[in-house]
Scaffold this motif. Structure first.
Motif, PDB file in Angstrom:
ATOM      1  N   ARG A   1      44.533  35.960  32.343  1.00  0.00           N
ATOM      2  CA  ARG A   1      43.775  35.913  33.596  1.00  0.00           C
ATOM      3  C   ARG A   1      42.492  35.125  33.342  1.00  0.00           C
ATOM      4  N   ILE A   2      42.207  34.206  34.222  1.00  0.00           N
ATOM      5  CA  ILE A   2      40.975  33.425  34.097  1.00  0.00           C
ATOM      6  C   ILE A   2      39.933  34.062  35.008  1.00  0.00           C
ATOM      7  N   ASP A   3      38.898  34.630  34.413  1.00  0.00           N
ATOM      8  CA  ASP A   3      37.855  35.331  35.174  1.00  0.00           C
ATOM      9  C   ASP A   3      36.817  34.321  35.676  1.00  0.00           C
ATOM     10  N   ASP A   4      37.250  33.533  36.685  1.00  0.00           N
ATOM     11  CA  ASP A   4      36.398  32.445  37.173  1.00  0.00           C
ATOM     12  C   ASP A   4      35.759  32.785  38.523  1.00  0.00           C
ATOM     13  N   ILE A   5      35.409  34.074  38.687  1.00  0.00           N
ATOM     14  CA  ILE A   5      34.804  34.498  39.953  1.00  0.00           C
ATOM     15  C   ILE A   5      33.404  33.909  40.130  1.00  0.00           C
ATOM     16  N   ASP A   6      32.775  33.619  39.006  1.00  0.00           N
ATOM     17  CA  ASP A   6      31.407  33.114  39.050  1.00  0.00           C
ATOM     18  C   ASP A   6      31.456  31.588  39.166  1.00  0.00           C
ATOM     19  N   GLY A   7      31.503  31.114  40.422  1.00  0.00           N
ATOM     20  CA  GLY A   7      31.707  29.695  40.692  1.00  0.00           C
ATOM     21  C   GLY A   7      30.639  28.791  40.088  1.00  0.00           C
ATOM     22  N   SER A   8      29.408  29.308  39.988  1.00  0.00           N
ATOM     23  CA  SER A   8      28.345  28.423  39.508  1.00  0.00           C
ATOM     24  C   SER A   8      28.380  28.274  37.986  1.00  0.00           C
ATOM     25  N   ARG A   9      28.957  29.225  37.277  1.00  0.00           N
ATOM     26  CA  ARG A   9      28.954  29.145  35.805  1.00  0.00           C
ATOM     27  C   ARG A   9      30.306  28.767  35.218  1.00  0.00           C
ATOM     28  N   SER A  10      31.397  28.941  35.993  1.00  0.00           N
ATOM     29  CA  SER A  10      32.732  28.661  35.469  1.00  0.00           C
ATOM     30  C   SER A  10      32.974  27.157  35.430  1.00  0.00           C
TER      31      SER A  10
ATOM     32  N   PRO B   1      48.755  31.430  34.167  1.00  0.00           N
ATOM     33  CA  PRO B   1      47.514  32.217  34.176  1.00  0.00           C
ATOM     34  C   PRO B   1      47.106  32.547  35.620  1.00  0.00           C
ATOM     35  N   VAL B   2      46.641  33.774  35.813  1.00  0.00           N
ATOM     36  CA  VAL B   2      46.151  34.201  37.136  1.00  0.00           C
ATOM     37  C   VAL B   2      44.685  33.822  37.229  1.00  0.00           C
ATOM     38  N   ARG B   3      44.285  33.310  38.382  1.00  0.00           N
ATOM     39  CA  ARG B   3      42.871  32.944  38.541  1.00  0.00           C
ATOM     40  C   ARG B   3      42.189  33.852  39.550  1.00  0.00           C
ATOM     41  N   GLN B   4      41.064  34.387  39.155  1.00  0.00           N
ATOM     42  CA  GLN B   4      40.324  35.234  40.095  1.00  0.00           C
ATOM     43  C   GLN B   4      39.906  34.439  41.325  1.00  0.00           C
ATOM     44  N   SER B   5      39.611  33.170  41.154  1.00  0.00           N
ATOM     45  CA  SER B   5      39.161  32.357  42.296  1.00  0.00           C
ATOM     46  C   SER B   5      40.248  32.228  43.355  1.00  0.00           C
ATOM     47  N   ALA B   6      41.506  32.564  42.990  1.00  0.00           N
ATOM     48  CA  ALA B   6      42.598  32.492  43.971  1.00  0.00           C
ATOM     49  C   ALA B   6      42.843  33.852  44.615  1.00  0.00           C
ATOM     50  N   ARG B   7      42.055  34.847  44.256  1.00  0.00           N
ATOM     51  CA  ARG B   7      42.325  36.214  44.716  1.00  0.00           C
ATOM     52  C   ARG B   7      41.185  36.790  45.578  1.00  0.00           C
ATOM     53  N   LEU B   8      40.352  35.878  46.092  1.00  0.00           N
ATOM     54  CA  LEU B   8      39.163  36.340  46.819  1.00  0.00           C
ATOM     55  C   LEU B   8      39.524  37.179  48.048  1.00  0.00           C
ATOM     56  N   GLY B   9      40.668  36.834  48.689  1.00  0.00           N
ATOM     57  CA  GLY B   9      41.095  37.576  49.881  1.00  0.00           C
ATOM     58  C   GLY B   9      41.350  39.048  49.553  1.00  0.00           C
ATOM     59  N   ASP B  10      41.940  39.302  48.399  1.00  0.00           N
ATOM     60  CA  ASP B  10      42.214  40.684  47.985  1.00  0.00           C
ATOM     61  C   ASP B  10      40.920  41.458  47.762  1.00  0.00           C
ATOM     62  N   TYR B  11      39.962  40.775  47.135  1.00  0.00           N
ATOM     63  CA  TYR B  11      38.683  41.447  46.859  1.00  0.00           C
ATOM     64  C   TYR B  11      37.993  41.803  48.180  1.00  0.00           C
ATOM     65  N   ALA B  12      38.024  40.842  49.115  1.00  0.00           N
ATOM     66  CA  ALA B  12      37.366  41.064  50.409  1.00  0.00           C
ATOM     67  C   ALA B  12      38.045  42.209  51.157  1.00  0.00           C
ATOM     68  N   ALA B  13      39.378  42.272  51.077  1.00  0.00           N
ATOM     69  CA  ALA B  13      40.106  43.326  51.801  1.00  0.00           C
ATOM     70  C   ALA B  13      39.738  44.704  51.246  1.00  0.00           C
ATOM     71  N   SER B  14      39.611  44.803  49.928  1.00  0.00           N
ATOM     72  CA  SER B  14      39.265  46.108  49.341  1.00  0.00           C
ATOM     73  C   SER B  14      37.837  46.504  49.699  1.00  0.00           C
ATOM     74  N   LEU B  15      36.967  45.504  49.729  1.00  0.00           N
ATOM     75  CA  LEU B  15      35.590  45.801  50.117  1.00  0.00           C
ATOM     76  C   LEU B  15      35.557  46.284  51.570  1.00  0.00           C
ATOM     77  N   ASP B  16      36.373  45.674  52.415  1.00  0.00           N
ATOM     78  CA  ASP B  16      36.464  46.102  53.824  1.00  0.00           C
ATOM     79  C   ASP B  16      36.902  47.567  53.913  1.00  0.00           C
ATOM     80  N   THR B  17      37.897  47.914  53.077  1.00  0.00           N
ATOM     81  CA  THR B  17      38.392  49.302  53.068  1.00  0.00           C
ATOM     82  C   THR B  17      37.253  50.260  52.734  1.00  0.00           C
ATOM     83  N   LEU B  18      36.486  49.905  51.717  1.00  0.00           N
ATOM     84  CA  LEU B  18      35.393  50.794  51.293  1.00  0.00           C
ATOM     85  C   LEU B  18      34.284  50.827  52.340  1.00  0.00           C
ATOM     86  N   ARG B  19      34.083  49.694  53.014  1.00  0.00           N
ATOM     87  CA  ARG B  19      33.059  49.617  54.063  1.00  0.00           C
ATOM     88  C   ARG B  19      33.461  50.515  55.226  1.00  0.00           C
TER      89      ARG B  19
END
Ligand code: GLU
Length: 288
Positions: free
Chosen positions: A38-47, A70-88
């Motif tokens: 998995r490529i942890d490239d969520i940090d767009g400014s430093r990756s 390899p899985v890229r975090q930058s391709a999974r932003l929709g999933d992260y947003a959906a989970s945050l919505d659930t918690l919100r």
């Protein structure tokens, strides 16, 4: 068994990363399982793309083959947003407008496992003020950790071969789940990714033991399975300190360029797990 190695492409990999990757790869292969990257490239400014390519070249040089793309975090932003919505929607997160300086200046900010514990300033804002400021001010999203814990109750996770750990996420305070500059924090992205990838065994450095308490809480809140964990000792340099990305001498790219035999190094690292003498001269394995 599914294991993974998850480099952040923000610098050259070093001997400590190689040790982690070798252990995760060997565990998967010994069990006839899969080793994922998995490529942890969520940090767009430093990756950086060149670090992605260099990390994959390092793994190939070590003789570690991986399954699938390899899985890229930058391709999974929709999933992260959906989970945050659930918690919100469950009122478990709140926007936080504080700057690092605000938090550092707070007299009541004690230290936790991952730095200053957030004093909770924005947790107490009235809904109207929160909504007004959200329109115009940069903000991150924090978990209301005490509230979340009250819902899920006591939590444990398992360190492979060593038994259960009682999770203490409260020690971290209200952790950031989405950053001002990135749509998910390491904690949220990593927890969701491990579940989505079907990882059964998380093998990583002992510097992340405390983070596992947070990940366990997120699993409980988001109804995700809990993998087994193995937190391994950290590779330390000749000065006795754990390696950092700035330690150029221990970088795999430098060793590769110097003609070191990567396959032999991988075998030595695997043996070092049992026999510390197999590490290159000057390096040692230590638990933090
Ligand atoms: N990208 C993270 C790191 O390099 C991975 C941590 C983890 O294995 O969960 O520290």
């Amino acid at each position: 068994m599914l294991t993974r190695f998850a480099p952040s492409p923000t610098g050259d990999l070093h001997l400590g990363h190689a040790y982690s990757a070798v252990l995760a790869h060997a565990a998967a292969r010994a069990a006839g399982g899969q080793f994922l990257i998995r490529i942890d490239d969520i940090d767009g400014s430093r990756s950086r793309e060149d670090y992605v390519a260099a990390s994959l070249a390092d793994l190939a040089w070590l003789g570690l083959d991986w399954d699938g793309e390899p899985v890229r975090q930058s391709a999974r932003l929709g999933d992260y947003a959906a989970s945050l919505d659930t918690l919100r929607a469950r009122d478990l997160v709140y926007p936080c407008f504080c700057t690092r300086a605000d938090i550092a200046a707070s007299l009541s900010a004690p230290h936790g496992p991952s730095g200053a514990v957030y004093p909770g300033t924005c947790r107490h804002l009235a809904a109207t003020e929160r909504d007004r400021r959200r329109e115009s001010e940069p903000h991150c999203w924090r978990l209301d950790t005490a509230r979340a814990l009250a819902i899920v109750g006591d939590l444990v996770w398992e360190e492979q071969g060593q038994g259960s750990h009682i999770a203490n996420p409260l020690a971290h305070g209200d952790i950031v789940l989405a950053r001002k500059d990135a749509p998910a924090s390491y904690h949220l992205a990593s927890t969701l990714d491990d579940a989505a990838m079907g990882i059964t065994h998380v093998i990583r450095g002992a510097d992340l033991i405390a983070a596992t308490d947070v990940h366990r809480l997120l699993q409980a809140l988001l109804d995700l399975p809990t993998p087994l964990y193995r937190h391994h000792a950290l590779v330390c340099g000749p000065d006795g300190k754990r390696l950092a990305k700035r330690d150029a001498a221990a970088s795999l790219a430098a060793m590769r360029a110097a003609g070191v035999d990567g396959h032999a190094l991988a075998a030595d690292l695997l043996a070092a797990n049992l026999l510390a003498g197999r590490l290159p001269t000057g390096y040692s394995l230590q638990m933090p």
